[in-house]
Design an enzyme around this catalytic site. Structure first.
Site, PDB file in Angstrom:
ATOM      1  N   CYS A   2       0.837  -1.194   0.000  1.00 12.08           N
ATOM      2  CA  CYS A   2       0.000   0.000   0.000  1.00 12.08           C
ATOM      3  C   CYS A   2       0.876   1.250   0.000  1.00 12.08           C
ATOM      4  CB  CYS A   2      -0.960   0.097   1.169  1.00 12.08           C
ATOM      5  SG  CYS A   2      -2.199  -1.191   1.181  1.00 12.08           S
ATOM      6  N   ARG A  27       4.368  -0.805  -4.290  1.00 15.74           N
ATOM      7  CA  ARG A  27       3.896  -1.168  -2.957  1.00 15.74           C
ATOM      8  C   ARG A  27       2.542  -1.867  -2.966  1.00 15.74           C
ATOM      9  NH1 ARG A  27       6.703   1.476   1.096  1.00 15.74           N
ATOM     10  NH2 ARG A  27       5.001   1.062   2.532  1.00 15.74           N
ATOM     11  N   TRP A  74      -2.720  -2.852  -1.736  1.00 15.70           N
ATOM     12  CA  TRP A  74      -2.401  -4.281  -1.727  1.00 15.70           C
ATOM     13  C   TRP A  74      -3.354  -4.863  -0.690  1.00 15.70           C
ATOM     14  CZ3 TRP A  74      -0.766  -8.018   1.757  1.00 15.70           C
ATOM     15  CH2 TRP A  74      -0.225  -9.184   1.211  1.00 15.70           C
ATOM     16  N   ASN A 100      -2.280   2.556   5.444  1.00 15.42           N
ATOM     17  CA  ASN A 100      -1.433   1.387   5.204  1.00 15.42           C
ATOM     18  C   ASN A 100      -1.252   0.723   6.561  1.00 15.42           C
ATOM     19  OD1 ASN A 100       0.581  -0.407   4.482  1.00 15.42           O
ATOM     20  ND2 ASN A 100       2.175   1.146   4.296  1.00 15.42           N
ATOM     21  N   GLY A 101      -1.557  -0.557   6.658  1.00 17.31           N
ATOM     22  CA  GLY A 101      -1.431  -1.260   7.941  1.00 17.31           C
ATOM     23  C   GLY A 101      -2.666  -2.097   8.194  1.00 17.31           C
ATOM     24  N   GLU A 489      17.376 -18.844  -4.151  1.00 17.08           N
ATOM     25  CA  GLU A 489      16.989 -17.543  -4.702  1.00 17.08           C
ATOM     26  C   GLU A 489      16.518 -17.705  -6.152  1.00 17.08           C
ATOM     27  OE1 GLU A 489      16.219 -14.762  -3.743  1.00 17.08           O
ATOM     28  OE2 GLU A 489      16.574 -13.338  -5.346  1.00 17.08           O
ATOM     29  N   LYS A 493      12.946 -16.559  -7.494  1.00 20.45           N
ATOM     30  CA  LYS A 493      12.793 -15.613  -8.609  1.00 20.45           C
ATOM     31  C   LYS A 493      11.851 -16.185  -9.657  1.00 20.45           C
ATOM     32  CE  LYS A 493      13.854 -12.814  -7.289  1.00 20.45           C
ATOM     33  NZ  LYS A 493      14.417 -12.024  -6.227  1.00 20.45           N
ATOM     34  N   GLU A 496       8.133 -16.433  -8.376  1.00 23.03           N
ATOM     35  CA  GLU A 496       7.387 -15.194  -8.102  1.00 23.03           C
ATOM     36  C   GLU A 496       7.043 -14.413  -9.372  1.00 23.03           C
ATOM     37  OE1 GLU A 496       9.315 -12.241  -5.614  1.00 23.03           O
ATOM     38  OE2 GLU A 496      11.254 -12.692  -6.485  1.00 23.03           O
ATOM     39  N   HIS A 512      17.265 -37.560  -1.507  1.00 23.94           N
ATOM     40  CA  HIS A 512      16.466 -37.799  -0.295  1.00 23.94           C
ATOM     41  C   HIS A 512      15.008 -37.389  -0.481  1.00 23.94           C
ATOM     42  CE1 HIS A 512      20.091 -38.898   1.819  1.00 23.94           C
ATOM     43  NE2 HIS A 512      20.664 -37.777   1.385  1.00 23.94           N
ATOM     44  N   LYS A 611       6.089  -4.918  -3.081  1.00 27.73           N
ATOM     45  CA  LYS A 611       7.411  -4.739  -2.494  1.00 27.73           C
ATOM     46  C   LYS A 611       7.247  -4.051  -1.145  1.00 27.73           C
ATOM     47  CE  LYS A 611      11.860  -3.549  -4.526  1.00 27.73           C
ATOM     48  NZ  LYS A 611      12.287  -4.912  -4.848  1.00 27.73           N
TER      49      LYS A 611
END
Ligand code: F6R
Length: 616
Positions: A2, A27, A74, A100-101, A489, A493, A496, A512, A611
């Site tokens: 947000c 955001r 968001w 935001n929150g 990573e 990547k 996402e 395994h 983000k």
């Protein structure tokens, strides 16, 4: 997570607000909205979708006002609909709010407000807070008009449990805006003839370099071009105005198709910036300006705890490897989100380090605060200059990677690896590392930017490889030792941005369990850059091949493969071992990028993501 912008000045607010909102779109980007005070009433425009939808709506039905707030969302409470988008308007039409929150006690407050005659048109916690402010505004009828609005926000917030960064307007106060912060960032921009509020300096820097970073529990009351900063209990706070050094053009897309690609290509510069001024004159060790901890005290440290989330957590895993190898200090890595709720036994010689690109991730911030509360020395590695994490840690190291706009972290990750490597060198030289080993390591680090420059030039070759794997639905990423975090990573990547299921494992762990996934439809990407373990990794590759799995290999020049084993290869230059994690990251980033673009995905704004995760 947000984005908020507020503006009060003497120019038309809408253009200024929307320009700021575009810069905050990373955001959150499921819906957006804008409210201005026009002809004595609050006019709210909202749209589902990207900020460009809102810009289109405002073009069609322009608004005229010098005061306004806006928001890009968001979703946390309630689906992605226009009703749930911000700004919210109180049911009496008096107050509008962007937030935001998360308001945790919103159900109780909603019942209370319903009993007082307020109604709701959305499922959000924010509309509850908006009505709560309106409730107090109505109750404060006796309070003098100049402070009535700010008092009602203050009173409402005293009843709130949860987190907020917010900006509010009142229909009766054409010259006033109120902002407050608890747990979610809020920054004030102090221009010559305007005051702004935003979740991130990115939205402010094209208007003013002068900013006030608000702290938790603070409320700002803006009247015209004056403002006063207080605690929620009305105690005055002297604002500290910081001047930010931010080149606005750094955040522009330029000739690149996507921010992610631009940021991949910016890595040589970002890595150069992470190193700049950080090597000692004798070329055998490092120096840092802001650690705020003496070499003597650092020698006493017998354990390091690294805390972070997501990609930054992968950077911590690599740092663990580097610090243990070069400085011989035991390191543990924790997900910040787990650490904050766990009573991990630490002793007084433990140094806690948090790593965060944004410097605002709520879980990482909470881990930092919990460590400080327990009395540990804390350091932060962050790209967020002036961020909450930077301000609250005892000391730290800035990454200087420049703004990272793409939601999938690339240059911030490799610059964290660079900082971790330099730190490992520094700590190593404070202990047992020899002068010659230090000099060799510095030389190895200094070569990284030019080697990375060569690797990014492989982009088109990697694009050709990517086209072969576009329709796969599963992927394995495998690597040993310092390449295991790079495998993790790589998997993150790919999933996402392309929505392909991918998992990262240490190569030897494959047998395994994960080997069960291997088939013609599940390719494996191996990272093989270390001669010591090469023969073992090659055996693992043979096991994949024997089960008809396709093999993509990222290898260093000297780690050659048996003829015909790999289906595709991406070759990086030989380098000092400290450089290998950074170098190996680049082809993996490029492969994910090209696969995602070929699949038609919006790589800069992947679905469901945002983000800077400022809610839990
Ligand atoms: C993935 C990604 C996230 C972030 C994570 C932590 O590409 O960017 O996993 O790494 O949300 O963010 P920061 O580093 O800002 O604390």
């Amino acid at each position: 997570m947000c984005g908020i912008v507020g503006h009060l000045g003497n120019q038309n607010a809408a253009g200024i607000l929307l320009e700021g909102l575009k810069r905050l779109e990373y955001r959150g980007y499921d819906s957006s909205g804008l409210a201005v005070l026009q002809d004595g009433s609050l006019a709210v425009t909202k749209r589902v979708g990207r900020v460009k939808e809102l810009i289109g709506a405002i073009k069609q039905a322009p608004v005229e006002s010098t005061i306004g707030i806006c928001h890009t969302r968001w979703a946390t409470h309630g689906e992605v609909t226009e009703e749930n988008a911000h700004p919210h308007l109180s049911s009496d039409g008096k107050i509008t709010l962007v937030h935001n929150g998360v308001i945790e006690n919103y159900n109780t407050l909603r019942s209370f407000l319903t009993s007082k005659g307020f109604s709701f048109s959305s499922e959000t916690d924010t509309e509850v807070l908006c009505n709560l402010i309106a409730y107090h505004y109505a109750k404060e009828a006796e309070t003098a008009e100049g402070s009535r609005f700010a008092t009602s926000v203050r009173k409402a917030l005293l009843h709130v449990e949860g987190t907020y960064g917010l900006a509010a307007l009142c229909a009766n106060c054409p010259d006033e805006m109120v902002g407050a912060r608890h747990g979610s960032p809020l920054i004030q921009g102090v221009g010559r003839e305007e005051i702004l509020l935003a979740s991130d300096v990115a939205a402010l820097v094209s208007r003013t370099p002068d900013v006030v970073y608000m702290n938790d529990g603070e409320l700002v009351h803006i009247v015209g071009n004056q403002f006063s900063l207080t605690t929620l209990d009305s105690e005055d706070i002297k604002p500290v105005i910081n001047t930010v050094d931010w080149d606005v053009s750094e955040g522009e897309l330029g000739d690149f198709e996507h921010y992610m690609l631009k940021e991949i290509f910016e890595q040589p510069t970002a890595l150069e910036n992470a190193m700049r001024g950080r090597f000692s004159q004798d070329g055998s060790t490092a120096k840092f300006g802001g650690l705020n901890i003496t070499p003597q005290d650092l020698r006493q440290i017998d354990r390091i705890l690294l805390c972070a989330c997501g990609t930054a957590w992968h950077a911590c895993l690599t740092m663990e490897f580097l610090i243990e190898k070069y400085a011989r200090i035991p390191v543990e890595v924790e997900y910040a989100s787990e650490f904050r709720y766990r009573n991990a036994p630490l002793d007084k010689n433990t140094l806690v380090m948090v790593v965060s690109q944004s410097g605002e991730t709520i879980d990482t911030l909470a881990a930092l605060r919990e460590s400080k509360r327990k009395g540990y020395t804390t350091l932060a590695i962050t790209n967020g200059v002036g961020s909450t994490i930077a301000r609250e840690s005892d000391g730290g190291i800035y990454q200087h990677a420049g703004p990272e706009v793409g939601v999938a972290s690339t240059k911030a990750f490799t610059s964290q690896l660079m900082i971790g490597s330099i730190l490992a060198l520094y700590l190593g030289r404070l202990r047992d590392m020899s002068f010659n080993d230090g000099v060799e390591m510095v030389e190895g680090l200094k070569q990284i930017p030019s080697l990375v420059e060569k690797i990014v030039q492989l982009s088109e070759d990697i694009h050709r490889i990517a086209k072969k794997y576009v329709h796969k639905q599963d992927f394995l990423f495998l690597g040993r030792q310092s390449m295991f975090p790079i495998a993790l990573e790589g998997a993150l990547k790919l999933k996402e941005i392309s929505y392909i299921h991918a998992e990262g494992y240490p190569a030897a762990e494959m047998k395994h369990g994960p080997i069960a996934l291997i088939s013609e439809d599940c390719p494996s990407l191996f990272i093989a850059t270390e001669p010591d373990t090469l023969s073992k990794v090659v055996s693992n590759m043979q096991e994949v091949k024997a089960r008809k799995g396709q093999l993509i290999v990222v290898r260093s020049e000297s780690c050659t493969m048996p003829e015909g084993l790999a289906d595709d290869e991406m070759v990086i230059p030989d380098c000092h071992p400290v450089a290998a994690p950074i170098l190996a990251s680049i082809p993996v980033q490029l492969l994910s990028y090209h696969i995602a673009v070929e699949r038609g995905c919006d790589v800069d704004k992947p679905r469901n993501l945002a983000k800077s995760e400022t809610v839990e």
